[in-house]
Every structure is written in C-alpha cells, then in structure tokens.
Design a protein around this motif. Structure first.
Motif, PDB file in Angstrom:
ATOM      1  N   THR A 271       0.829  -1.206   0.000  1.00 54.27           N
ATOM      2  CA  THR A 271       0.000   0.000   0.000  1.00 54.27           C
ATOM      3  C   THR A 271       0.867   1.261   0.000  1.00 54.27           C
ATOM      4  OG1 THR A 271      -0.093   0.013   2.414  1.00 54.27           O
ATOM      5  CG2 THR A 271      -1.844  -1.182   1.253  1.00 54.27           C
ATOM      6  N   ASP A 272       2.183   1.079  -0.071  1.00 57.58           N
ATOM      7  CA  ASP A 272       3.123   2.204   0.006  1.00 57.58           C
ATOM      8  C   ASP A 272       3.923   2.272  -1.284  1.00 57.58           C
ATOM      9  OD1 ASP A 272       5.098   4.057   0.551  1.00 57.58           O
ATOM     10  OD2 ASP A 272       5.431   3.359   2.600  1.00 57.58           O
ATOM     11  N   SER A 273       3.677   3.274  -2.092  1.00 58.66           N
ATOM     12  CA  SER A 273       4.364   3.391  -3.388  1.00 58.66           C
ATOM     13  C   SER A 273       5.872   3.561  -3.219  1.00 58.66           C
ATOM     14  CB  SER A 273       3.790   4.569  -4.186  1.00 58.66           C
ATOM     15  OG  SER A 273       3.999   5.789  -3.488  1.00 58.66           O
ATOM     16  N   ARG A 274       6.300   4.105  -2.068  1.00 59.80           N
ATOM     17  CA  ARG A 274       7.735   4.330  -1.846  1.00 59.80           C
ATOM     18  C   ARG A 274       8.481   3.023  -1.632  1.00 59.80           C
ATOM     19  NH1 ARG A 274       6.589   8.119   3.148  1.00 59.80           N
ATOM     20  NH2 ARG A 274       5.247   6.287   3.458  1.00 59.80           N
ATOM     21  N   ASN A 275       7.800   2.028  -1.058  1.00 57.09           N
ATOM     22  CA  ASN A 275       8.445   0.748  -0.755  1.00 57.09           C
ATOM     23  C   ASN A 275       8.017  -0.377  -1.688  1.00 57.09           C
ATOM     24  OD1 ASN A 275       9.707   1.953   1.474  1.00 57.09           O
ATOM     25  ND2 ASN A 275       7.959   1.527   2.796  1.00 57.09           N
ATOM     26  N   LEU A 276       7.271  -0.038  -2.718  1.00 57.75           N
ATOM     27  CA  LEU A 276       6.793  -1.049  -3.657  1.00 57.75           C
ATOM     28  C   LEU A 276       7.964  -1.736  -4.354  1.00 57.75           C
ATOM     29  CD1 LEU A 276       4.068  -2.097  -5.038  1.00 57.75           C
ATOM     30  CD2 LEU A 276       4.714  -0.592  -6.926  1.00 57.75           C
ATOM     31  N   GLN A 277       7.965  -3.072  -4.328  1.00 58.55           N
ATOM     32  CA  GLN A 277       8.986  -3.840  -5.019  1.00 58.55           C
ATOM     33  C   GLN A 277       8.503  -4.212  -6.421  1.00 58.55           C
ATOM     34  OE1 GLN A 277      12.064  -4.350  -3.531  1.00 58.55           O
ATOM     35  NE2 GLN A 277      11.114  -2.935  -2.059  1.00 58.55           N
TER      36      GLN A 277
ATOM     37  N   GLY B 191       7.062  -6.029  -9.403  1.00 61.61           N
ATOM     38  CA  GLY B 191       6.242  -7.235  -9.473  1.00 61.61           C
ATOM     39  C   GLY B 191       5.174  -7.340  -8.404  1.00 61.61           C
ATOM     40  N   GLN B 192       5.183  -6.420  -7.421  1.00 58.35           N
ATOM     41  CA  GLN B 192       4.121  -6.419  -6.419  1.00 58.35           C
ATOM     42  C   GLN B 192       2.875  -5.729  -6.962  1.00 58.35           C
ATOM     43  OE1 GLN B 192       6.021  -4.544  -2.913  1.00 58.35           O
ATOM     44  NE2 GLN B 192       5.546  -6.433  -1.809  1.00 58.35           N
ATOM     45  N   ALA B 193       1.728  -6.088  -6.390  1.00 65.84           N
ATOM     46  CA  ALA B 193       0.495  -5.357  -6.675  1.00 65.84           C
ATOM     47  C   ALA B 193       0.461  -4.112  -5.798  1.00 65.84           C
ATOM     48  CB  ALA B 193      -0.709  -6.239  -6.389  1.00 65.84           C
ATOM     49  N   PHE B 194      -0.038  -3.015  -6.362  1.00 65.00           N
ATOM     50  CA  PHE B 194      -0.167  -1.785  -5.587  1.00 65.00           C
ATOM     51  C   PHE B 194      -1.627  -1.559  -5.238  1.00 65.00           C
ATOM     52  CE2 PHE B 194      -0.810   2.884  -5.307  1.00 65.00           C
ATOM     53  CZ  PHE B 194      -0.092   3.079  -4.145  1.00 65.00           C
ATOM     54  N   TRP B 195      -1.904  -1.462  -3.936  1.00 68.85           N
ATOM     55  CA  TRP B 195      -3.260  -1.276  -3.430  1.00 68.85           C
ATOM     56  C   TRP B 195      -3.448   0.198  -3.111  1.00 68.85           C
ATOM     57  CZ3 TRP B 195      -5.633  -6.217  -2.674  1.00 68.85           C
ATOM     58  CH2 TRP B 195      -6.997  -6.157  -2.388  1.00 68.85           C
TER      59      TRP B 195
ATOM     60  N   ALA C 214      -4.040   7.671  -2.649  1.00 74.59           N
ATOM     61  CA  ALA C 214      -3.010   6.989  -3.445  1.00 74.59           C
ATOM     62  C   ALA C 214      -3.362   6.918  -4.925  1.00 74.59           C
ATOM     63  CB  ALA C 214      -2.776   5.592  -2.896  1.00 74.59           C
ATOM     64  N   HIS C 215      -4.614   7.158  -5.273  1.00 78.83           N
ATOM     65  CA  HIS C 215      -4.971   7.171  -6.700  1.00 78.83           C
ATOM     66  C   HIS C 215      -4.259   8.308  -7.438  1.00 78.83           C
ATOM     67  CE1 HIS C 215      -8.269   4.826  -4.906  1.00 78.83           C
ATOM     68  NE2 HIS C 215      -8.324   4.208  -6.077  1.00 78.83           N
ATOM     69  N   ALA C 216      -3.856   9.338  -6.696  1.00 78.07           N
ATOM     70  CA  ALA C 216      -3.131  10.454  -7.314  1.00 78.07           C
ATOM     71  C   ALA C 216      -1.697  10.069  -7.660  1.00 78.07           C
ATOM     72  CB  ALA C 216      -3.134  11.662  -6.378  1.00 78.07           C
ATOM     73  N   LEU C 217      -1.236   8.916  -7.182  1.00 76.49           N
ATOM     74  CA  LEU C 217       0.138   8.477  -7.424  1.00 76.49           C
ATOM     75  C   LEU C 217       0.253   7.516  -8.601  1.00 76.49           C
ATOM     76  CD1 LEU C 217       1.036   7.705  -3.686  1.00 76.49           C
ATOM     77  CD2 LEU C 217       1.356   9.862  -4.915  1.00 76.49           C
TER      78      LEU C 217
ATOM     79  N   ALA D 159       4.652   0.721 -14.642  1.00 78.95           N
ATOM     80  CA  ALA D 159       5.731  -0.145 -15.122  1.00 78.95           C
ATOM     81  C   ALA D 159       6.311  -0.999 -14.006  1.00 78.95           C
ATOM     82  CB  ALA D 159       6.821   0.715 -15.750  1.00 78.95           C
ATOM     83  N   LYS D 160       6.327  -0.472 -12.793  1.00 82.21           N
ATOM     84  CA  LYS D 160       6.946  -1.175 -11.671  1.00 82.21           C
ATOM     85  C   LYS D 160       6.031  -2.226 -11.066  1.00 82.21           C
ATOM     86  CE  LYS D 160       9.549  -0.119  -7.440  1.00 82.21           C
ATOM     87  NZ  LYS D 160       9.954   0.970  -6.518  1.00 82.21           N
ATOM     88  N   ALA D 161       4.723  -1.922 -10.964  1.00 79.19           N
ATOM     89  CA  ALA D 161       3.777  -2.808 -10.299  1.00 79.19           C
ATOM     90  C   ALA D 161       3.278  -3.899 -11.237  1.00 79.19           C
ATOM     91  CB  ALA D 161       2.593  -2.003  -9.767  1.00 79.19           C
TER      92      ALA D 161
END
Length: 450
Positions: A32-38, A40-44, A53-56, A63-65
């Motif tokens: 749930t944290d775009s800063r720590n997203l690895q 291949g992870q899903a972003f919630w 977080a929709h603004a992010l 490309a990352k998620a």
C-alpha cells in the motif's frame, strides 16, 4: 508475504472485478506504500486522511507494479495502466475482505490482543514465547488499526504455527470490525483505562468497545482477562470456563508472585525480565496466560519471557556519555500508563537522583485538564531531582505541582527541545531520566539531542 493467489482469485476475494490482465496470472504480494513497492508487487491504492493513493498512479508506477487495485471511478478514461487492474467499490474494505479470506485459509490458533495499555508489549512477549515452539506470525510494531491489522494478517503463511495480532480502537464498534477480519480463537484483554476519551467519551465505552472481542470469539474460544482490573473481572462470570484469569489473586490461573515470579498452572517459575515495574509483570502474566492456554509448558514460557527485550520507546534504556541512564517510555501515554511508568521508574532507580521529562497526554477530551492537574498533585509527593513538563496540556500539571510546593525544581515549556541546554549541563553519572508522553510530543527528539 505470499498470497498464493491468481489475479482472478484476488479480485473475487476482494469483492471486485478484474478489468485488465489474465485471471490465471499469479498475484503473490502487495503493497500500500508506493515508496516501498517492489517490482512485481500489486499496488493497493488506499484513500488516506492526507493522501489519496490514486493520485500516485503514474507511468512509472504502472511499469513497476504487477497490477493495481483501485476504487471504482477513480481512474481517468485515458492514462497509464499496469498489466493487471482490479476495480473494487472501496479499496480499504476490499483490503479487509481479502485479509479475512486469507486468514480463513489457516487452521491455527489466532490470538487477538486488546486493552488500554500493554497491548504491544504483551504481543511481543507472547511472540517471544511462541517462537520457541514454532514459526509465529505477529503484527509488526503496533500495526493495530483498520489498515495495519489486514496487512499483518496477509503475512500469514502455511509454515506458521501461531498468529498473534494486536487490535486497537478509538470508537465503539471498531474492535468488533477488526476481530471479524482477524477471527481470533483466543482473546487477550489487558486492562481498561482512560484512553482515547476524546472519542470514547467515557471509560465505560472503552470497556464496551474492548470487550467486543469476546462476542467475536468462536463458541469454544477462550478469553484471557486481567482479574485485577475491575472492569474486566466482571467478564469472568459471563465467560465461565472460557475465562483464563491472571493477576495477583489466589484464584487466578496465572498469578503474579512477588517481583520476579509467576505461578502458571500451580508451577512457580522465576522470571528475570529485561523490563521493570509491576505493569511489566502484568504484561508478562498476560502473555504467560495466553501461552498456557495454547498448551505451552511453564519452562518454555519462562525462557520466552526472559528472551524478550523492550521495544523502541517502551522502557528503552539509553546510556548517556556522562554515565547517566535515560529511559525512553514515550511511545504513548494516558493517565494510567503515565503513573504506572513513573512508579516503575522510581522503584527501579530508587537509590539514584531521578528526573522526569513528561509531555502532554493526548486525546483525553474535556477531562484533559483534570487528569493533568491530578498528575501534578501526585508528582509533588515523589522523591525527585527535577521535573520538566512539555506541552500546553501539561501547563495544568505544572500549576498544580508548583502550588503543592515540591522539594524539587519544576520547569514547563511548550516544546520539550527547549529543555536541552539546561539538561545537558546537569547530567551526572548517578542520574536516571525518564521520558514519558504521548507519541505526538516526540520526546525522542529531546533524548537524541542529549
């Protein structure tokens, strides 16, 4: 985290629909944290008090998620999209639904810990015990709210033998909601005190809210209760054989015995805790009672309790270059925990000059001035070197303390950092200094400055 789900299964468990990507593709982890997203992870995408977080959701995040979970209508018609996209009515409720689904996949003991004080320490003590028996999943830090509990539950894996989760609330109904998600098989109720009165209003509401966990236990579920707490003791007749009591009373299943002993199922064990004070012994008794209920033997309970070390800003000892001992107990504070911490500190360092650095107790509502004033009156009777009071609400404590004509100097300031210059020149090897306040006061900054 290993969800072991496909994107199609994730969408169904979350109560949403997969609108982009293959349903059979794997979705094994989320953030749930775009800063720590690895990668291949899903972003919630959660909607928070400060950030939606929709603004992010930009091209880089797409490309990352591996995919996004978003609320219906939040995405513009044209814009970046990840490989997978799940749309749900409400992202917070959907995260909770997924966590509840995930928890139900594991037929293991799940412990839910509630109460006004001591939840995190009790959880960490119980984790220390259970880990000696088998892999244990527990809430990181104090992830105990509507977001933290679901994220903690999603860390459950097939190798775990126990799950231990802290549940907190500041409004009636919130413990019931969190307990529904976690579905505990064992509830632990530590104590009831004047916390979050700004939203609870009365201690009775605090009790009613925390005792919601009892109603959420399965028919055969057990509740560990502090029999020395008058509010919680009233639950024992209602629970009958499903109650496991702890405290100082002779009838308690786990009994606090002196300063270093516990009696667990008629077995006396001597426990050398790394934390001090009666409230630490009560936290240890709560953890021991829960462990005993889980079938763990007294010697393993002892070893687990002795292995536990205080967490950050929870009776955390710091060594000052002068030789003085600093104790940071400033993660949170309410009237009950403030007095308990000061009493434990004064008893532990009774032969040394003692300085208290205290900050506002927050979220006490209209009764705040009275609670702070009563604290000041009580402090006047202690043997202390000095007292420093920080914050606007501590002004009432300072006025009451000075009116009582204490035998030690009292200083008040709006910001605790202002105390640094005078304190730096006064610390000696024999000194012991306690930092205690609500988290918002950030007393750790003063400790760092020293």
């Amino acid at each position: 985290m290993r969800l072991d789900l496909t994107w199609g299964e994730l969408a169904r468990a979350a109560g949403g629909r997969l609108t982009r990507g293959a349903a059979c593709d794997r979705a094994d982890s989320l953030s749930t944290d775009s800063r720590n997203l690895q990668p291949g992870q899903a972003f919630w995408a959660l909607v928070g008090a400060r950030v939606d977080a929709h603004a992010l959701l930009d091209t880089a995040l797409a490309a990352k998620a591996a995919g996004w979970i978003t609320a219906d209508g939040k995405l513009p018609p044209v814009g970046p999209r990840p490989e997978h996209l799940v749309e749900v009515p409400d992202t917070l409720k959907s995260l909770q639904a997924l966590a509840h689904f995930h928890r139900r996949r594991f037929d293991i003991p799940i412990v839910g810990i509630v109460g006004s004080n001591g939840k995190t320490t009790t959880k960490e003590m119980l984790r220390s015990i259970c880990t000696l028996v088998g892999p244990t999943c527990a809430s990181p830090g104090n992830w105990n709210n509507e977001v933290g509990v679901p994220l903690s539950l999603l860390e459950l894996d097939s190798h775990h033998r126990y799950g231990i989760f802290e549940l907190a609330a500041c409004r009636k109904g919130e413990i019931a909601a969190l307990a529904h998600i976690a579905s505990p098989t064992l509830g632990v109720l530590t104590n009831i005190g004047p916390d979050h009165l700004e939203s609870f209003g009365t201690i009775e509401t605090t009790f009613q809210t925390n005792s919601e966990i009892v109603e959420c236990l399965p028919e055969e579920g057990t509740a560990v209760i502090n029999a020395d707490d008058p509010w919680l003791a009233a639950l024992e007749p209602r629970l009958g054989a499903r109650a496991v009591t702890y405290g100082a009373g002779a009838r308690c299943r786990v009994r606090v015995d002196g300063t270093d002993g516990l009696i667990v199922d008629r077995h006396r064990i001597k426990v050398a805790l790394k934390s001090f004070g009666s409230y630490s012994r009560y936290n240890a008794a709560a953890a021991a009672a829960a462990a005993w209920t889980l079938g763990i033997d007294p010697d393993t309970i002892r070893r687990g309790l002795e292995a536990h070390a205080p967490g950050m800003m929870r009776q955390e000892p710091l060594n000052h270059p002068s030789g003085a001992t600093l104790v940071r107990d400033a993660y949170n504070a309410n009237p009950a925990s403030m007095r308990a911490s000061i009493e434990a500190f004064c008893d532990e360092f009774k032969t040394r000059p003692k300085t208290l650095i205290l900050g506002d107790m927050k979220e006490l509502g209209p009764a705040s001035a009275r609670f702070h004033r009563e604290l000041g009156e009580w402090l006047a009777g202690l043997e202390l070197k000095a007292v420093y009071l920080a914050g606007p609400e501590m002004m009432a404590a300072g006025e009451a303390l000075r009116a009582a004509k204490p035998r030690f100097p009292v200083q008040h300031g709006v910001d605790a950092k202002a105390f640094a210059p005078s304190l730096k020149g006064r610390l000696a090897a024999a000194d012991a200094i306690l930092f205690k306040a609500s988290r918002a006061m950030k007393l750790e900054e003063l400790a760092k400055a020293l």
